[in-house]
Design an enzyme around this catalytic site. Structure first.
Site, PDB file in Angstrom:
ATOM      1  N   TYR A   1      -2.413  -0.654  10.306  1.00  0.00           N
ATOM      2  CA  TYR A   1      -2.457  -1.188   9.075  1.00  0.00           C
ATOM      3  C   TYR A   1      -1.022  -0.485   8.661  1.00  0.00           C
ATOM      4  O   TYR A   1      -1.086  -1.836   7.950  1.00  0.00           O
ATOM      5  CB  TYR A   1      -4.133  -0.527   8.336  1.00  0.00           C
ATOM      6  CG  TYR A   1      -4.233  -0.880   6.507  1.00  0.00           C
ATOM      7  CD1 TYR A   1      -4.184  -2.023   6.380  1.00  0.00           C
ATOM      8  CD2 TYR A   1      -3.287   0.107   6.017  1.00  0.00           C
ATOM      9  CE1 TYR A   1      -4.171  -1.602   5.668  1.00  0.00           C
ATOM     10  CE2 TYR A   1      -3.159   0.319   4.719  1.00  0.00           C
ATOM     11  CZ  TYR A   1      -3.975  -0.675   3.997  1.00  0.00           C
ATOM     12  OH  TYR A   1      -4.119  -0.884   2.686  1.00  0.00           O
TER      13      TYR A   1
ATOM     14  N   SER B   1       0.815  -1.523   0.359  1.00  0.00           N
ATOM     15  CA  SER B   1      -0.029  -0.054  -0.055  1.00  0.00           C
ATOM     16  C   SER B   1       1.130   1.095  -0.299  1.00  0.00           C
ATOM     17  O   SER B   1       1.717   1.329  -0.023  1.00  0.00           O
ATOM     18  CB  SER B   1      -1.242   0.318   0.793  1.00  0.00           C
ATOM     19  OG  SER B   1      -1.166   1.366   1.639  1.00  0.00           O
TER      20      SER B   1
HETATM   21  C1  BGC Z   1      -6.057   1.803   1.934  1.00  0.00           C
HETATM   22  C2  BGC Z   1      -7.662   2.493   1.597  1.00  0.00           C
HETATM   23  C3  BGC Z   1      -6.448   4.079   1.447  1.00  0.00           C
HETATM   24  C4  BGC Z   1      -5.366   3.841   0.269  1.00  0.00           C
HETATM   25  C5  BGC Z   1      -5.069   5.259   0.485  1.00  0.00           C
HETATM   26  C6  BGC Z   1      -4.805   1.436   1.350  1.00  0.00           C
HETATM   27  O1  BGC Z   1      -3.842   0.991   1.369  1.00  0.00           O
HETATM   28  O2  BGC Z   1      -6.785   0.395   1.575  1.00  0.00           O
HETATM   29  O3  BGC Z   1      -8.206   1.872   2.204  1.00  0.00           O
HETATM   30  O4  BGC Z   1      -7.668   4.742   0.616  1.00  0.00           O
HETATM   31  O5  BGC Z   1      -4.176   3.446   0.622  1.00  0.00           O
HETATM   32  O6  BGC Z   1      -5.180   6.710   2.002  1.00  0.00           O
END
Ligand code: BGC
Length: 268
Positions: free
Chosen positions: A169, A156
């Site tokens: 996360y 991500s």
């Molecule tokens: C998340 C999303 C978020 C994006 C940008 C991703 O890793 O799952 O929920 O919108 O990052 O912030």
């Protein structure tokens, strides 16, 4: 996900002919698009599922009907035995996995002071421990077969960008980055490449609460220089090249697929 539209790419455009892929989180937005795209490039694909066995089976049927190869397998990425079994099933059905896409992931929102240990553990367990268990099994299979392969981790932008109220996360994705890079060093001498693909804001179910709130949706848009939310296919289409022989010298790096979110557009 338009399954009726599934078809293999023309033969000379296929990047993954003869490859065997296992995609985790394959019935979700990015996972499903990725599984279909890999299959369109000629890879035989294992589509995993937890509760959505119907979706997985429908995907397998669509791929098969379109001339591709696929199988479905039940998989809990947090469970060691389940991971071992899924790779064994794939080996029997399609061959040794030489392309893992460790995509299964979850996110929840919680300020640090309110975060339950259970929430922390669950996010780390699925996103990071799940990636570890699948990577280990893929690497063991490849080493035992003396084969080359590619491990793709769905990271991500938050392997790099801190995100308030999503510290678990971010810890999982930041951890994924250094996990990927560390094993990339271990595995590269054996011809096994490891890479991250790092999506930004993609319009999938994981973002439904934000997408349904006009103000929040706009606020996210403000963070994207390219001026639009991403689609699952934007991410799916970025994967096959990285996993193919065309990218043979790409080792241990992250490909951001984020419309420029990591350019920090609001920093003046
Ligand atoms: C998340 C999303 C978020 C994006 C940008 C991703 O890793 O799952 O929920 O919108 O990052 O912030």
């Amino acid at each position: 996900m338009d399954l009726d539209a599934f078809h293999l790419h023309p033969p000379d455009a296929r990047l993954l002919e003869g490859r065997v892929a296992l995609v985790t989180g394959a019935t979700g937005g990015i996972g499903a698009a990725t599984a279909l795209e890999l299959a369109a490039h000629g890879a035989a694909v294992t589509v995993d599922y937890r509760s959505k066995d119907d979706t997985a089976r429908t995907m397998v049927e669509a791929i098969t009907a379109g001339g591709g190869r696929a199988t479905a397998v039940e998989l809990d990425v947090t469970d060691e035995d389940s991971v071992i079994a899924a790779f064994a099933t794939t080996r029997e059905a399609l061959g040794t996995v030489d392309l893992l896409v460790a995509n299964a992931g979850i996110e929840t929102r919680s300020p640090l002071v309110d975060m339950a240990l259970e929430d922390w553990r669950r996010v780390i367990d699925v996103n990071l421990t799940g990636a570890f268990l699948c990577a280990r099994e893929a690497a063991r299979g490849l080493r035992a077969a003396g084969a080359r392969g590619v491990l793709v981790f769905m990271s991500s932008v938050h392997e790099q960008i801190p995100w308030m109220e999503f510290s678990h996360y971010c810890a999982s994705k930041g951890g994924m980055k250094l996990f990927m890079q560390s094993i990339a060093r271990e595995l590269a001498p054996h011809g096994i490449r490891c890479v991250d693909v790092a999506p930004g804001a993609i319009a999938t179910a994981i973002n439904r609460p934000v997408l349904e709130d006009p103000q929040e949706r706009e606020a996210v848009l403000d963070e994207i220089p390219y001026g639009r939310w991403g689609e699952a296919d934007d991410v799916a289409r970025a994967g096959p090249w990285r996993a193919s022989a065309q990218a043979d010298y790409v080792v241990g790096t992250t490909l951001f697929v984020d419309g420029g979110m990591t350019l920090y557009p609001n920093f003046v």
